[in-house]
Design a protein around this motif. Sequence first.
Motif, short mmCIF file in Angstrom:
data_model
loop_
_atom_site.label_atom_id
_atom_site.label_comp_id
_atom_site.label_asym_id
_atom_site.label_seq_id
_atom_site.Cartn_x
_atom_site.Cartn_y
_atom_site.Cartn_z
N GLY A 30 47.04 36.36 34.96
CA GLY A 30 46.08 37.07 35.72
C GLY A 30 46.41 36.96 37.56
N ARG A 31 45.60 35.93 37.39
CA ARG A 31 45.78 34.70 38.44
C ARG A 31 47.16 34.55 39.03
NH1 ARG A 31 41.99 33.48 43.13
NH2 ARG A 31 44.04 34.22 44.23
N PHE A 32 47.46 34.03 38.00
CA PHE A 32 49.41 34.47 38.48
C PHE A 32 49.99 35.47 39.04
CE2 PHE A 32 53.68 34.67 37.20
CZ PHE A 32 54.24 34.02 37.78
N TYR A 33 49.74 36.62 38.50
CA TYR A 33 50.52 37.52 38.86
C TYR A 33 49.89 38.41 40.10
CZ TYR A 33 53.03 38.16 34.56
OH TYR A 33 54.35 37.48 33.49
N HIS A 34 48.73 37.62 40.41
CA HIS A 34 47.74 38.48 40.84
C HIS A 34 48.40 37.39 42.26
CE1 HIS A 34 45.44 39.03 44.39
NE2 HIS A 34 45.25 37.92 45.42
N ASP A 35 49.20 36.53 42.55
CA ASP A 35 49.26 35.55 43.13
C ASP A 35 50.95 35.85 44.26
OD1 ASP A 35 47.04 34.04 43.93
OD2 ASP A 35 47.20 32.39 42.69
N HIS A 36 51.66 36.62 42.62
CA HIS A 36 52.67 36.23 42.59
C HIS A 36 53.07 37.46 42.94
CE1 HIS A 36 53.71 32.08 42.47
NE2 HIS A 36 52.50 32.61 41.75
N HIS A 37 52.42 38.72 42.60
CA HIS A 37 53.24 39.78 42.13
C HIS A 37 52.31 40.94 42.93
CE1 HIS A 37 56.18 38.95 39.77
NE2 HIS A 37 55.70 37.96 39.37
N ASP A 38 51.02 40.65 43.28
CA ASP A 38 50.39 41.07 44.70
C ASP A 38 49.48 42.53 43.44
OD1 ASP A 38 49.07 42.00 46.62
OD2 ASP A 38 50.06 43.15 47.17
N LEU A 39 49.30 41.69 42.56
CA LEU A 39 48.24 42.94 41.18
C LEU A 39 46.91 42.84 41.74
CD1 LEU A 39 49.12 44.28 38.94
CD2 LEU A 39 48.69 43.15 37.44
N SER A 40 46.25 44.01 41.69
CA SER A 40 44.80 43.74 41.53
C SER A 40 44.04 43.13 40.06
CB SER A 40 44.17 44.88 42.07
OG SER A 40 44.54 44.74 43.44
N VAL A 41 43.67 42.02 40.12
CA VAL A 41 42.72 41.74 38.74
C VAL A 41 41.83 42.06 38.60
CG1 VAL A 41 43.72 39.89 36.92
CG2 VAL A 41 45.36 40.80 38.09
N ALA A 42 40.63 42.19 37.71
CA ALA A 42 39.70 41.87 37.62
C ALA A 42 39.43 41.07 35.87
CB ALA A 42 38.92 42.91 37.59
N CYS A 43 38.64 40.15 35.69
CA CYS A 43 38.76 39.30 34.44
C CYS A 43 37.16 39.66 34.55
CB CYS A 43 38.77 37.86 35.06
SG CYS A 43 40.33 37.73 34.59
N VAL A 44 36.65 40.19 33.21
CA VAL A 44 35.04 40.66 33.21
C VAL A 44 35.25 40.27 31.57
CG1 VAL A 44 33.82 42.35 31.87
CG2 VAL A 44 35.14 42.90 33.70
N ARG A 45 34.27 38.95 31.63
CA ARG A 45 33.79 38.16 30.97
C ARG A 45 32.51 38.71 29.87
NH1 ARG A 45 34.09 31.39 33.93
NH2 ARG A 45 36.35 31.62 34.16
N ILE A 46 33.15 38.91 28.96
CA ILE A 46 31.44 40.47 28.25
C ILE A 46 30.68 39.15 27.69
CG2 ILE A 46 31.93 42.09 26.51
CD1 ILE A 46 34.74 42.14 27.34
N GLY A 47 29.17 39.33 27.40
CA GLY A 47 28.62 39.08 27.65
C GLY A 47 28.24 39.41 25.80
N ASN A 48 27.40 39.64 25.34
CA ASN A 48 26.94 39.89 23.78
C ASN A 48 26.78 41.27 23.84
OD1 ASN A 48 26.10 40.08 20.90
ND2 ASN A 48 23.79 40.16 22.23
#
Length: 259
Positions: free
Chosen positions: A162-180
């Motif tokens: 996600g970081r790569f595609y944001h940095d190189h393709h201007d894609l907005s990316v949210a990564c949700v570290r889901i709990g329990n």
Amino acid sequence: MDEPVLLTGAGGRVGQAILSRLADADEWRLLDREPIPEERRHGVPESETVVADVTDREAVADAVRGCRAVIHLAGDPRPNAPWDSLLANNIDGTQTVFRAAVDAGVEKVVFASSNHAVGAYEEDDRTPEMYRKDDEFRLDGTELPRPSNLYGVSKASGETLGRFYHDHHDLSVACVRIGNLTESHPPKEYERGQAMWLSHRDCAHLFDRCLVADYGYEIVYGISDNDRKYYSITRAKEVLGYEPVDNSAEFTFEAEPKE
């Protein structure tokens, strides 16, 4: 019709928590490797369902075409899954989804990461105190991944993609570290489960805010506003406008509104 949101892994646990509360709030296109029964589509028409594997590049490209955003949940969810499955489903499959989203001109991808991406922080000598409400230790999303298993490695890899595609393709990316994620709260004596609990309605609300808010690249934690917590939800509140309503110290199943 508005441009739909593609929801991969729609038949799974997280997908059902989202759809059961947001099916009428947006236009949806559902993708799952198995046919989704009518009762699990929550009113989404069969014409907007795709039976495909996320490792199938052509099928994913077809599914994402015309969508305005993607919520990517699909993958092997087993913490003890073998590496060949994690590599194919969780890493190659996630890259396929990101690539297809960029090629289709999608502006935003929400990626379902996991607490397992940082699970090794719990192996330090700060446990079990870190699970208790008077302990001030917090993970806030700025720390490096420390996976607790190979499944966590696959989720950390997804965050990096996600970081790569944001940095190189201007894609907005949210990564949700889901709990329990559970519909009813864990037993009060289960300190870890109490600290990382995420109710279904807070889950749906958080993913909805990921679709609505403006951001570049974010890693946030998916938990409710529990008295006990060692994941910070400050970033989710400030950037996404997340306003959780549940607390593992107070929630009972009856508190969930009747559908």
